[in-house]
Design an enzyme around this catalytic site. Structure first.
Site, short mmCIF file in Angstrom:
data_model
loop_
_atom_site.label_atom_id
_atom_site.label_comp_id
_atom_site.label_asym_id
_atom_site.label_seq_id
_atom_site.Cartn_x
_atom_site.Cartn_y
_atom_site.Cartn_z
N SER A 218 2.74 -1.90 10.21
CA SER A 218 4.23 -2.11 10.63
C SER A 218 4.96 -3.40 10.37
O SER A 218 5.81 -3.89 10.99
CB SER A 218 4.77 -1.79 12.10
OG SER A 218 4.23 -0.33 12.35
N HIS B 114 -9.84 1.40 4.45
CA HIS B 114 -8.52 1.62 5.21
C HIS B 114 -8.72 2.72 6.32
O HIS B 114 -9.61 3.41 6.28
CB HIS B 114 -7.34 2.24 4.18
CG HIS B 114 -6.21 2.13 4.93
ND1 HIS B 114 -5.70 3.08 5.75
CD2 HIS B 114 -5.13 1.27 4.83
CE1 HIS B 114 -4.39 2.88 6.32
NE2 HIS B 114 -4.15 1.52 5.74
N GLY C 33 1.95 2.47 10.77
CA GLY C 33 2.83 3.44 10.63
C GLY C 33 3.72 3.80 11.97
O GLY C 33 4.07 4.95 11.84
N GLU D 169 -5.98 -4.73 10.34
CA GLU D 169 -5.02 -3.79 10.55
C GLU D 169 -5.29 -2.97 11.77
O GLU D 169 -6.28 -2.02 11.76
CB GLU D 169 -4.63 -2.87 9.62
CG GLU D 169 -4.46 -3.33 8.14
CD GLU D 169 -3.96 -2.31 7.22
OE1 GLU D 169 -2.69 -2.65 6.84
OE2 GLU D 169 -4.36 -1.07 7.06
N ASN E 268 1.00 -1.31 0.08
CA ASN E 268 0.06 -0.06 -0.03
C ASN E 268 0.78 1.14 -0.03
O ASN E 268 1.56 1.56 1.05
CB ASN E 268 -1.02 0.03 1.28
CG ASN E 268 -1.71 1.30 1.51
OD1 ASN E 268 -1.75 2.07 0.39
ND2 ASN E 268 -2.29 1.48 2.34
N LYS F 180 0.15 4.18 -0.28
CA LYS F 180 -0.51 5.30 0.15
C LYS F 180 -0.43 6.55 -0.57
O LYS F 180 -0.22 6.43 -1.94
CB LYS F 180 -0.14 5.59 1.74
CG LYS F 180 -0.43 4.26 2.50
CD LYS F 180 -0.10 4.57 4.13
CE LYS F 180 -0.37 3.47 4.90
NZ LYS F 180 -0.22 3.41 6.07
N GLU G 13 -7.46 4.83 7.55
CA GLU G 13 -6.85 6.34 7.20
C GLU G 13 -8.20 6.95 6.54
O GLU G 13 -8.52 8.19 6.75
CB GLU G 13 -5.67 6.43 6.29
CG GLU G 13 -4.73 6.11 7.19
CD GLU G 13 -3.28 5.68 6.54
OE1 GLU G 13 -3.16 5.73 5.37
OE2 GLU G 13 -2.47 5.19 7.15
#
Ligand code: PGA
Length: 252
Positions: free
Chosen positions: A213, A98, A175, A169, A8, A10, A100
């Site tokens: 991560s 996701h 991250g 996730e 991904n 991003k 985010e």
């Protein structure tokens, strides 16, 4: 089951950086590989991937994915990208839900389920992301949250649920360099597998990826867990040697 390693990217990349990264990945993937590999690139670079594949035949070893899709087919939805457009550009996968997007764009469980549905209808495999926040984990609500998120997708997609990919996730691991331990991740994956089993006879073919991560150093121990069928990789997918090491760990 065949494992899946998904990058991904991003909102990272440039024409020059993407080309260098894809060349290094394509050149570094072992030909005798069992693991499926996909890179989910920002929408403007879907065309670049296709163009590069013309001159770089090794790129056919990597599938193309997008990072989001509109829940609408077409029309007056400024800024949105439709599933048919992704299909036309050769996307085999699309990330939906996701954290985010849930966090910064207010995406709800129901919207994520609709996105999964429109992707499936277009012949694109949705990688449906679910996961709890740190506060939810600390409150002992992890199971409840991930089950609610997955239930919405099951409810909307019925028997097609066996065609999706799930990515667990934990938001606190994305991250941050803080990974779930293999045991913590496996425990959640087992819950998700059981939930899928109750919904479909084909739960064993639904890949459940871990993301948050995952890196070259911890991939092998995570991927060794019985219900971890691959990884959704953010930061480490931007560094070819790291991403290739993760693919090799999945292949081992
Ligand atoms: P990370 O991101 O590997 O950088 O934690 C994973 C993701 O957000 O998909």
């Amino acid at each position: 089951m065949k494992k899946l390693i998904a990058g991904n990217w991003k909102m990272n990349g440039s024409l020059a950086a993407n080309q260098a990264l894809l060349q290094e990945l394509a050149g570094g993937l072992p030909p005798q590989r069992r693991t499926d590999v996909v890179v989910c690139v920002p929408a403007p670079y879907l065309a670049q991937f296709r163009a590069l594949a013309q001159t770089l035949p090794e790129l056919s070893a990597i599938d193309l994915g997008a990072q989001d899709v509109s829940p609408h087919a077409s029309g007056a939805y400024t800024g949105e990208v439709g599933a048919a457009m992704l299909k036309e550009f050769g996307c085999r996968y699309v990330i939906v839900g996701h954290s985010e997007r849930r966090q910064y764009h207010g995406e709800t469980d129901a919207l994520v389920a609709d996105k999964a549905k429109i992707a499936l209808a277009a012949g694109i495999t949705p990688i449906v992301c679910i996961g709890e926040t740190l506060a939810e984990r600390e409150a002992g609500r992890t199971e409840e949250v991930v089950k609610r998120q997955l239930a919405a997708v099951i409810h909307t997609n019925g028997h097609c649920i066996s065609e999706i990919v799930v990515a667990y996730e934990p938001v606190w691991a994305i991250g941050t360099g803080k990974t779930a331990t293999p045991e913590e991740a496996q425990a959640v994956h087992a819950v998700l597998r059981a939930q899928l089993k109750a919904a479909t006879d084909h739960a064993d073919r639904v890949k459940i990826l871990y993301g948050g991560s995952m890196n070259a150093a911890n991939a092998a121990s995570l991927l060794a867990q019985p219900d971890i069928d691959g990884g959704l990789i953010g930061g480490a997918s931007l560094k070819a040697p790291d991403f290739l090491t993760i693919v090799a760990a999945a292949d081992a």
